[in-house]
Design an enzyme around this catalytic site. Structure first.
Site, PDB file in Angstrom:
ATOM      1  N   TYR A  61       7.654  19.886  -6.652  1.00  0.00           N
ATOM      2  CA  TYR A  61       7.370  20.608  -7.909  1.00  0.00           C
ATOM      3  C   TYR A  61       7.862  22.053  -7.831  1.00  0.00           C
ATOM      4  O   TYR A  61       8.291  22.623  -8.836  1.00  0.00           O
ATOM      5  CB  TYR A  61       5.875  20.519  -8.254  1.00  0.00           C
ATOM      6  CG  TYR A  61       5.507  19.123  -8.718  1.00  0.00           C
ATOM      7  CD1 TYR A  61       4.965  18.185  -7.842  1.00  0.00           C
ATOM      8  CD2 TYR A  61       5.790  18.710 -10.022  1.00  0.00           C
ATOM      9  CE1 TYR A  61       4.681  16.894  -8.260  1.00  0.00           C
ATOM     10  CE2 TYR A  61       5.517  17.414 -10.446  1.00  0.00           C
ATOM     11  CZ  TYR A  61       4.964  16.509  -9.558  1.00  0.00           C
ATOM     12  OH  TYR A  61       4.707  15.222  -9.972  1.00  0.00           O
ATOM     13  N   ILE A 100       6.863  17.889 -18.901  1.00  0.00           N
ATOM     14  CA  ILE A 100       6.073  18.972 -18.281  1.00  0.00           C
ATOM     15  C   ILE A 100       6.835  20.296 -18.334  1.00  0.00           C
ATOM     16  O   ILE A 100       6.351  21.314 -17.834  1.00  0.00           O
ATOM     17  CB  ILE A 100       5.677  18.604 -16.836  1.00  0.00           C
ATOM     18  CG1 ILE A 100       6.903  18.346 -15.943  1.00  0.00           C
ATOM     19  CG2 ILE A 100       4.746  17.382 -16.836  1.00  0.00           C
ATOM     20  CD1 ILE A 100       6.536  18.083 -14.470  1.00  0.00           C
ATOM     21  N   ASP A 101       8.017  20.285 -18.992  1.00  0.00           N
ATOM     22  CA  ASP A 101       8.740  21.556 -19.160  1.00  0.00           C
ATOM     23  C   ASP A 101       8.137  22.319 -20.337  1.00  0.00           C
ATOM     24  O   ASP A 101       7.324  21.777 -21.076  1.00  0.00           O
ATOM     25  CB  ASP A 101      10.255  21.298 -19.366  1.00  0.00           C
ATOM     26  CG  ASP A 101      10.567  20.520 -20.648  1.00  0.00           C
ATOM     27  OD1 ASP A 101      11.196  19.451 -20.565  1.00  0.00           O
ATOM     28  OD2 ASP A 101      10.183  20.997 -21.738  1.00  0.00           O
ATOM     29  N   HIS A 116       1.147  14.730 -20.052  1.00  0.00           N
ATOM     30  CA  HIS A 116       1.350  14.560 -18.601  1.00  0.00           C
ATOM     31  C   HIS A 116       1.229  15.883 -17.860  1.00  0.00           C
ATOM     32  O   HIS A 116       1.650  15.988 -16.700  1.00  0.00           O
ATOM     33  CB  HIS A 116       2.720  13.917 -18.332  1.00  0.00           C
ATOM     34  CG  HIS A 116       2.780  12.485 -18.755  1.00  0.00           C
ATOM     35  ND1 HIS A 116       3.956  11.789 -18.847  1.00  0.00           N
ATOM     36  CD2 HIS A 116       1.807  11.612 -19.129  1.00  0.00           C
ATOM     37  CE1 HIS A 116       3.706  10.550 -19.251  1.00  0.00           C
ATOM     38  NE2 HIS A 116       2.407  10.418 -19.433  1.00  0.00           N
ATOM     39  N   GLY A 183      13.671  10.438 -27.302  1.00  0.00           N
ATOM     40  CA  GLY A 183      14.069  10.688 -25.917  1.00  0.00           C
ATOM     41  C   GLY A 183      13.147  10.110 -24.868  1.00  0.00           C
ATOM     42  O   GLY A 183      12.929  10.725 -23.824  1.00  0.00           O
ATOM     43  N   SER A 185      12.038   6.328 -22.724  1.00  0.00           N
ATOM     44  CA  SER A 185      12.464   4.948 -22.428  1.00  0.00           C
ATOM     45  C   SER A 185      11.408   3.929 -22.832  1.00  0.00           C
ATOM     46  O   SER A 185      11.640   2.731 -22.763  1.00  0.00           O
ATOM     47  CB  SER A 185      12.753   4.814 -20.925  1.00  0.00           C
ATOM     48  OG  SER A 185      11.564   5.132 -20.190  1.00  0.00           O
TER      49      SER A 185
HETATM   50  N1  APR Z   1      19.287  12.360 -26.307  1.00  0.00           N
HETATM   51  C1  APR Z   1      18.374  11.404 -26.622  1.00  0.00           C
HETATM   52  N2  APR Z   1      17.854  10.536 -25.723  1.00  0.00           N
HETATM   53  C2  APR Z   1      18.280  10.663 -24.448  1.00  0.00           C
HETATM   54  C3  APR Z   1      19.231  11.622 -24.043  1.00  0.00           C
HETATM   55  C4  APR Z   1      19.737  12.499 -25.037  1.00  0.00           C
HETATM   56  N3  APR Z   1      20.646  13.451 -24.738  1.00  0.00           N
HETATM   57  N4  APR Z   1      19.454  11.468 -22.704  1.00  0.00           N
HETATM   58  C5  APR Z   1      18.665  10.449 -22.302  1.00  0.00           C
HETATM   59  N5  APR Z   1      17.977   9.949 -23.348  1.00  0.00           N
HETATM   60  C6  APR Z   1      16.997   8.858 -23.355  1.00  0.00           C
HETATM   61  C7  APR Z   1      17.351   7.708 -22.450  1.00  0.00           C
HETATM   62  O1  APR Z   1      18.083   6.739 -23.170  1.00  0.00           O
HETATM   63  C8  APR Z   1      15.968   7.181 -22.041  1.00  0.00           C
HETATM   64  O2  APR Z   1      15.539   6.169 -22.936  1.00  0.00           O
HETATM   65  O3  APR Z   1      15.806   9.404 -22.855  1.00  0.00           O
HETATM   66  C9  APR Z   1      15.041   8.390 -22.188  1.00  0.00           C
HETATM   67  C10 APR Z   1      14.560   8.946 -20.860  1.00  0.00           C
HETATM   68  O4  APR Z   1      13.756   7.968 -20.271  1.00  0.00           O
HETATM   69  P1  APR Z   1      12.968   8.326 -18.912  1.00  0.00           P
HETATM   70  O5  APR Z   1      13.907   8.936 -17.952  1.00  0.00           O
HETATM   71  O6  APR Z   1      12.208   7.080 -18.518  1.00  0.00           O
HETATM   72  O7  APR Z   1      11.955   9.483 -19.338  1.00  0.00           O
HETATM   73  P2  APR Z   1      10.559   9.314 -20.093  1.00  0.00           P
HETATM   74  O8  APR Z   1      10.595   8.176 -21.054  1.00  0.00           O
HETATM   75  O9  APR Z   1      10.196  10.641 -20.595  1.00  0.00           O
HETATM   76  O10 APR Z   1       9.560   8.930 -18.877  1.00  0.00           O
HETATM   77  C11 APR Z   1       8.187   8.850 -19.193  1.00  0.00           C
HETATM   78  O11 APR Z   1       7.701   8.599 -16.835  1.00  0.00           O
HETATM   79  O12 APR Z   1       8.118   9.221 -14.679  1.00  0.00           O
HETATM   80  C12 APR Z   1       7.233   9.374 -15.728  1.00  0.00           C
HETATM   81  O13 APR Z   1       5.824  11.196 -16.092  1.00  0.00           O
HETATM   82  C13 APR Z   1       7.158  10.806 -16.165  1.00  0.00           C
HETATM   83  O14 APR Z   1       6.847  11.652 -18.399  1.00  0.00           O
HETATM   84  C14 APR Z   1       7.617  10.765 -17.620  1.00  0.00           C
HETATM   85  C15 APR Z   1       7.380   9.328 -18.014  1.00  0.00           C
END
Ligand code: APR
Length: 243
Positions: A61, A100-101, A116, A183, A185
């Site tokens: 972190y 968390i940003d 989170h 943004g 997954s």
């Molecule tokens: N614009 C829009 N979407 C985007 C971009 C972009 N420029 N770049 C990536 N993405 C999408 C990807 O397609 C993906 O579906 O953002 C998503 C990122 O997914 P993850 O990396 O799984 O992030 P997130 O969904 O925030 O994860 C949820 O998982 O690890 C834990 O606590 C952590 O908060 C996090 C949680």
């Protein structure tokens, strides 16, 4: 599905994930080269990992805190568009972020829940105080509040821990007329379950704005795929033009 008329007197809930900060220069978690391709989440994002090797977790972190505070890391047009939506949408907007940003705050969003936790805060396990923190932390760092060392941890929700402000989020999901997921997954619950909860009530239009279809893509009434910095300002313009 064509977008129904969205009553401007009703509230909107927006959920964001790491993808909204990707164009600001912060790694996502599960895209190619993402955070979890570089370090095992079991080692740095679980209570067990912290018990096993607290200094490894603190340094994980510390490195992300140092990156976030680098001058080139700035909110992008998607963050700014959501701050504009909060200012101009009469019915109110609650922004629920998994991130968390602090880029949403820096763009001007105020009705904001960090479910989170926050990278720029720490928590003392001895006195439970939560305090802003932009510097490195080690297990020797004394708590400014209770003066004791060995108890400072990131104010971040780890896997297996309860996300923050879930009651407030649940109430907002129950009352919203529009739910927008940006943004993320759709891989991690409870955030990934929000769209199903909104659909169950049947009173809101649900939209996904993402680079690629998320795990929950089929649950959304409407979806647009592309970079958030392009999609989100356009989406907000459309919503506000209709006012
Ligand atoms: N614009 C829009 N979407 C985007 C971009 C972009 N420029 N770049 C990536 N993405 C999408 C990807 O397609 C993906 O579906 O953002 C998503 C990122 O997914 P993850 O990396 O799984 O992030 P997130 O969904 O925030 O994860 C949820 O998982 O690890 C834990 O606590 C952590 O908060 C996090 C949680």
């Amino acid at each position: 599905m064509t977008r129904p008329i969205i009553s401007p007197t009703r509230p909107i809930v927006v959920l964001t994930g790491a993808g909204i900060s990707q164009e600001s220069g912060l790694d996502t978690f599960r895209c190619a080269g993402g955070v979890w391709s570089k370090v095992r989440l079991e080692d740095v994002a679980t209570p067990e990992g912290f018990r096993r090797d607290p200094e490894l977790v603190q340094e994980f972190y510390n490195a992300r805190r140092r990156s976030l505070t680098e001058p080139h890391i700035q909110p992008n047009p998607a963050h700014h568009a959501l701050a504009r939506l909060e200012k101009e949408w009469p019915g109110g907007v609650l922004l629920v972020t998994q991130n968390i940003d602090d880029l949403h705050e820096r763009a001007g969003s105020t009705q904001l829940v960090h479910m989170h936790g926050e990278l720029l805060k720490v928590r003392c396990l001895r006195c439970d105080d939560i305090m802003p923190w932009a510097r490195d932390v080690t297990m020797d760092t004394p708590c400014p509040q209770c003066r004791r060392a060995g108890g400072i941890r990131p104010h971040v929700v780890w896997f297996g821990e309860m996300p923050l402000e879930m009651d407030r989020i649940g109430d907002a999901l129950d009352g919203c007329v529009l739910f927008v997921s940006i943004g993320t997954s759709g891989h991690v619950y409870p955030a990934a379950g929000f769209v199903a909860a909104v659909r169950q009530r049947g009173l809101a239009h649900t939209v996904e704005l993402n680079l690629d279809p998320s795990d929950g893509a089929s649950l959304f009434n409407e979806a647009q795929y592309g970079p958030a910095s392009e999609l989100v300002p356009e989406f907000v313009d459309e919503l506000l033009t209709g006012l």
